[in-house]
Design an enzyme around this catalytic site. Structure first.
Site, PDB file in Angstrom:
ATOM      1  N   ASP A  19       0.821  -1.214   0.000  1.00  0.00           N
ATOM      2  CA  ASP A  19       0.000   0.000   0.000  1.00  0.00           C
ATOM      3  C   ASP A  19       0.854   1.264   0.000  1.00  0.00           C
ATOM      4  O   ASP A  19       1.947   1.288   0.565  1.00  0.00           O
ATOM      5  CB  ASP A  19      -0.933  -0.001   1.225  1.00  0.00           C
ATOM      6  N   ARG A  23       0.190   7.270  -3.516  1.00  0.00           N
ATOM      7  CA  ARG A  23       0.684   8.467  -2.821  1.00  0.00           C
ATOM      8  C   ARG A  23       2.173   8.700  -3.105  1.00  0.00           C
ATOM      9  O   ARG A  23       2.624   9.824  -3.231  1.00  0.00           O
ATOM     10  CB  ARG A  23       0.426   8.345  -1.308  1.00  0.00           C
ATOM     11  N   HIS A  36       2.747   2.452  -9.015  1.00  0.00           N
ATOM     12  CA  HIS A  36       2.473   1.007  -9.108  1.00  0.00           C
ATOM     13  C   HIS A  36       3.690   0.279  -9.688  1.00  0.00           C
ATOM     14  O   HIS A  36       4.056  -0.792  -9.227  1.00  0.00           O
ATOM     15  CB  HIS A  36       1.226   0.750  -9.959  1.00  0.00           C
ATOM     16  N   ARG A  70     -11.886   1.246  -8.609  1.00  0.00           N
ATOM     17  CA  ARG A  70     -10.998   2.299  -9.129  1.00  0.00           C
ATOM     18  C   ARG A  70     -11.262   2.557 -10.614  1.00  0.00           C
ATOM     19  O   ARG A  70     -11.883   1.735 -11.290  1.00  0.00           O
ATOM     20  CB  ARG A  70      -9.546   1.882  -8.915  1.00  0.00           C
ATOM     21  N   LEU A 130      11.387 -20.101  -1.248  1.00  0.00           N
ATOM     22  CA  LEU A 130      10.443 -19.248  -0.512  1.00  0.00           C
ATOM     23  C   LEU A 130       9.178 -19.261  -1.368  1.00  0.00           C
ATOM     24  O   LEU A 130       9.244 -19.027  -2.586  1.00  0.00           O
ATOM     25  CB  LEU A 130      10.979 -17.813  -0.414  1.00  0.00           C
TER      26      LEU A 130
HETATM   27  C1  IPE Z   1      -5.415  -2.717   0.183  1.00  0.00           C
HETATM   28  O1  IPE Z   1      -5.087  -1.408  -0.150  1.00  0.00           O
HETATM   29  C2  IPE Z   1      -5.425  -3.581  -1.034  1.00  0.00           C
HETATM   30  C3  IPE Z   1      -4.125  -3.774  -1.664  1.00  0.00           C
HETATM   31  C4  IPE Z   1      -2.997  -3.229  -1.283  1.00  0.00           C
HETATM   32  C5  IPE Z   1      -4.085  -4.643  -2.803  1.00  0.00           C
HETATM   33  P1  IPE Z   1      -6.203  -0.318  -0.473  1.00  0.00           P
HETATM   34  O2  IPE Z   1      -5.487   0.932  -0.792  1.00  0.00           O
HETATM   35  O3  IPE Z   1      -7.139  -0.834  -1.490  1.00  0.00           O
HETATM   36  O4  IPE Z   1      -6.958  -0.242   0.923  1.00  0.00           O
HETATM   37  P2  IPE Z   1      -7.962   0.856   1.490  1.00  0.00           P
HETATM   38  O5  IPE Z   1      -8.941   1.163   0.394  1.00  0.00           O
HETATM   39  O6  IPE Z   1      -7.146   2.053   1.864  1.00  0.00           O
HETATM   40  O7  IPE Z   1      -8.587   0.205   2.697  1.00  0.00           O
HETATM   41  C1  IPE Z   2      -1.535  -0.194  -3.437  1.00  0.00           C
HETATM   42  O1  IPE Z   2      -1.267   1.153  -3.549  1.00  0.00           O
HETATM   43  C2  IPE Z   2      -1.785  -0.882  -4.749  1.00  0.00           C
HETATM   44  C3  IPE Z   2      -3.181  -1.307  -4.948  1.00  0.00           C
HETATM   45  C4  IPE Z   2      -4.142  -1.218  -4.077  1.00  0.00           C
HETATM   46  C5  IPE Z   2      -3.512  -1.884  -6.234  1.00  0.00           C
HETATM   47  P1  IPE Z   2      -2.465   2.190  -3.639  1.00  0.00           P
HETATM   48  O2  IPE Z   2      -2.820   2.366  -5.076  1.00  0.00           O
HETATM   49  O3  IPE Z   2      -3.572   1.833  -2.752  1.00  0.00           O
HETATM   50  O4  IPE Z   2      -1.739   3.509  -3.130  1.00  0.00           O
HETATM   51  P2  IPE Z   2      -2.377   4.625  -2.235  1.00  0.00           P
HETATM   52  O5  IPE Z   2      -2.882   3.955  -0.977  1.00  0.00           O
HETATM   53  O6  IPE Z   2      -3.483   5.246  -3.039  1.00  0.00           O
HETATM   54  O7  IPE Z   2      -1.250   5.555  -1.969  1.00  0.00           O
HETATM   55 MG    MG Z   3      -4.077   2.324  -0.813  1.00  0.00          MG
END
Ligand code: IPE
Ligand code: IPE
Ligand code: MG
Length: 235
Positions: A19, A23, A36, A70, A130
């Site tokens: 996550d 950002r 990503h 999304r 692993l």
């Molecule tokens: C959790 O992250 C899912 C993945 C990292 C694949 P999100 O960014 O989707 O989670 P929320 O929406 O902040 O809970």
């Molecule tokens: C995690 O990063 C990747 C996925 C959920 C696919 P995010 O895309 O959720 O990144 P933030 O949380 O918006 O920064």
């Molecule tokens: Mg996120």
């Protein structure tokens, strides 16, 4: 760094939530896709480091069943990056002792991604590997629901529905539960990740965004894990 004695307590299975990619990019004035790309590229070094520490399983949450909310352009870009990574990086990871597994629902992932996943996951797990599980189109509630359906399909007797039968019907069948669950990116929630399996996982949250979560951050998480006292309800 914890001393050698505590560091001997290495978690056999570490689960990560990937996550903070979006950002990370936004902070640099880049499109979210750049985050990503960076985030996906970070899976290889962390898996290597974890294998070197002696862990046997790593699971990473890469796309949840809720991430379909999304914009289509972002979803398509994530899938394209994953196909590219599975094609360009996964073979080299395999040759360095990392075996792959997919956790999640196949439909409606695009055929190109499913083909790349199938190819990467097809090779058998070797003794020193692993096992890296990619949670992709994964949701914990859906997984538990699917598992209960599977158990019911094999027996009409309600006594057949026990914890062992459900565990054996989850996508993670045969794998030990995660000992440590790491969520970088500043959010302190599970977001539908490994709801059943994480019942007694040690939780570790970090403000660091996943693309910046490097070996030093991993060491911090492992040091913290080594200090925890796991009771499993006992004393
Ligand atoms: C959790 O992250 C899912 C993945 C990292 C694949 P999100 O960014 O989707 O989670 P929320 O929406 O902040 O809970
Ligand atoms: C995690 O990063 C990747 C996925 C959920 C696919 P995010 O895309 O959720 O990144 P933030 O949380 O918006 O920064
Ligand atoms: Mg996120």
């Amino acid at each position: 760094m914890a001393d050698l004695k505590t560091r001997e307590r290495i978690p056999a299975h570490v689960a990560f939530v990937m996550d903070g990619n979006g950002r990370w990019a936004t902070q640099r004035g880049l499109p979210r896709t750049a985050g990503h790309r960076e985030g996906i590229a970070n899976v290889n070094p962390i898996a290597n480091a974890l294998r070197a520490h002696g862990s046997r399983y790593m699971t990473i949450y890469m796309f949840s069943t809720e991430n379909w909310k999304r914009p289509t352009e972002e979803i398509d870009a994530i899938f394209e990056l994953l196909v590219e990574w599975l094609r360009d990086t996964a073979p080299e990871m395999r040759s360095r002792g990392i075996a792959f597994r997919h956790l999640g629902v196949r439909e409606p992932l695009p055929p190109a991604l499913l083909a790349a996943l199938d190819e990467t996951c097809a090779e058998p797990v070797r003794a020193d590997d692993l096992v890296l599980s990619l949670a992709l189109n994964y949701g914990g509630r859906g997984e538990i629901t699917d598992a209960i359906r599977k158990v019911i399909a094999t027996s009409s007797d309600s006594s057949a529905i026990d914890e062992q039968a459900i565990s054996a019907a989850l996508y993670t069948a045969g794998m030990p539960d995660p000992d440590l669950l790491v969520r970088p990116g500043g959010e302190t929630r599970l977001s539908n990740y490994l709801l059943w399996q994480a019942a007694y996982a040690e939780l570790y949250f970090s403000q660091v965004l996943w693309p910046d979560f490097d070996e030093r951050e991993l060491d911090r998480a492992l040091d913290e894990y080594a200090k925890r006292h796991r009771r499993f309800g006992g004393l």
